[in-house]
Motif scaffolding. Structure first.
Motif, short mmCIF file in Angstrom:
data_model
loop_
_atom_site.label_atom_id
_atom_site.label_comp_id
_atom_site.label_asym_id
_atom_site.label_seq_id
_atom_site.Cartn_x
_atom_site.Cartn_y
_atom_site.Cartn_z
N THR A 1 48.74 -22.41 -32.99
CA THR A 1 48.68 -20.95 -32.90
C THR A 1 47.42 -20.43 -33.57
N TYR B 1 45.43 -16.83 -34.81
CA TYR B 1 45.68 -15.45 -35.21
C TYR B 1 44.36 -14.71 -35.22
N SER C 1 48.59 -12.93 -32.07
CA SER C 1 48.74 -14.37 -32.03
C SER C 1 48.51 -14.87 -30.60
N THR D 1 49.78 -11.77 -28.09
CA THR D 1 50.90 -10.90 -28.40
C THR D 1 50.73 -10.33 -29.81
N TRP E 1 51.45 -9.87 -33.35
CA TRP E 1 52.26 -10.61 -34.32
C TRP E 1 52.68 -9.70 -35.47
N LEU E 2 51.78 -8.81 -35.87
CA LEU E 2 52.07 -7.87 -36.95
C LEU E 2 51.27 -6.60 -36.73
N VAL F 1 54.35 -16.55 -43.51
CA VAL F 1 54.84 -16.82 -42.17
C VAL F 1 56.19 -17.51 -42.31
N THR F 2 57.22 -16.92 -41.73
CA THR F 2 58.57 -17.46 -41.86
C THR F 2 58.72 -18.74 -41.04
N THR G 1 57.56 -15.72 -37.67
CA THR G 1 57.37 -14.28 -37.74
C THR G 1 56.74 -13.90 -39.08
N ALA G 2 56.38 -12.63 -39.19
CA ALA G 2 55.73 -12.14 -40.41
C ALA G 2 56.76 -11.67 -41.43
#
Length: 360
Positions: free
Chosen positions: A182, A184, A195, A204, A206-207, A249-250, A254-255
């Motif tokens: 990935t 960013y 991302s 898309t 991401w945050l 980053v989980t 996700t953020a």
């Protein structure tokens, strides 16, 4: 009283050892003979304030560039073999040049190779390198949806756009996760981190957050700028707001909530870390576009405290990015204000001084 002083000394020494282990680690084992792109010090190099208390010493200029030709360094990746990959802005909105941008490779011996070029009016902004050696870079093509986005170099050296971004976005800093799957991208205009699959695919959001947005009233409205994936988090600088942010980053990708590492650093640009394990940051402050932003490099400690380690007295001229390899710090200088002096500088990191400053 003497017993209390001895306890205080023991606690200080213990804390220093913990800092050393956590934030310096293997860096102390690097050799003092780290290569500097095979170049001798420039006659115009700064002094580096080479005293025992300086965090960065022996500052030299190892490559100079032609500002009039659009060779304006913006971003840097240091490769494992000691070579570097540089983004050169070319005809960007700030620089108002008449040449297209370039992605340039400089070997350890100083040989220069242009890897990719852009069109006049565009900027090649961020660049990064996957663990497999693939080179990725951002193209900021204002108003041009057919060009704006993220690119990579194929095995034969040909550039390929792997993700398009909307024409009104400003792709800038670029980072890759440790898995290499990935990418960013910091959007400096929209306050978004996008991302993209490294193999290619749709970009898309991401945050999206106000902490990433620019300040519209600034002469140069630029928000999220520098970007690094480090220790399980994205680290992001906001140029206008002068903040350094950390976004974990989980496990789901996700953020997590944004953590403000520090603030009060106007025109903070790109950044790097002391070692792969360390949260000690070297960040560039680019004074080219604001009277409030000095030309300097600061070291930011995990506590959020920071200290200038290089300034214009060391030859800095619109510093835009830093990179670290071993005991060597690399700095890109855009050289935007007159007299134009775009260049690549390096300095030696004094780990003992870094530790002493952290203790205070």
């Amino acid at each position: 009283m003497q017993q209390q002083r001895r306890q205080t000394v023991r606690r200080s020494a213990s804390g220093a050892r913990r800092f050393l282990k956590r934030n310096v680690g293997v860096a102390l084992g690097v050799t003092a003979a780290a290569a500097v792109l095979g170049a001798a010090p420039s006659a115009s190099a700064g002094t580096g304030h080479a005293d025992r208390g300086s965090v960065v010493t022996d500052v030299t200029t190892v490559a100079k560039f032609d500002f009039a030709a659009g060779e304006i360094p913006e971003n840097i990746t240091v490769d494992p073999d000691g070579s570097v990959t540089l983004s050169l802005l070319g005809s960007c909105a700030v620089c108002q040049r008449t040449h297209g941008p370039e992605l340039m490779h400089i070997s350890a011996s100083g040989e220069r190779t242009v890897l990719a070029t852009g069109q006049v009016g565009e900027a090649i902004s961020g660049n990064t390198r996957g663990s497999d050696g693939t080179v990725y870079y951002s193209v900021w093509a204002p108003g041009n949806a057919a060009r704006n986005g993220v690119y990579k170099l194929l095995a034969d050296g040909a550039p390929q756009r792997i993700a398009a971004l909307p024409a009104d976005t400003g792709p800038n800093g670029l980072a890759i996760d440790p898995t290499g799957r990935t990418l960013y991208i910091a959007d400096s205009l929209k306050g978004i981190i996008w991302s993209v699959p490294a193999a290619g695919g749709p970009a898309t959001p991401w945050l999206t957050d106000a902490a990433l947005a620019p300040v519209p009233t600034e002469a140069l409205p630029v928000g999220a700028n520098g970007l690094r994936f480090h220790n399980g988090a994205l680290w992001i600088s906001n140029f206008n707001k002068g903040t350094l942010l950390r976004v974990p980053v989980t496990p789901a990708g996700t953020a997590a909530p944004i953590h403000v590492v520090t603030g009060g650093l106007p025109n903070i640009d790109d950044l790097s870390f002391l070692t792969p394990r360390s949260d000690v940051v070297f960040a560039a402050q680019n004074g080219s576009s604001s009277q409030n932003g000095p030309d300097r490099v600061v070291v930011i400690y995990p506590s959020g405290t920071y200290k200038p380690v290089l300034t214009s007295a060391d030859g800095l001229a619109s510093p835009s990015a830093t990179a670290v390899r071993g005991d060597r710090l690399y700095i890109t200088d855009g050289g935007v204000p007159e007299p134009h002096d775009p260049k690549l500088q390096t300095g030696r990191i004094n780990f003992a001084a870094l530790l002493a400053n952290a203790a205070h």
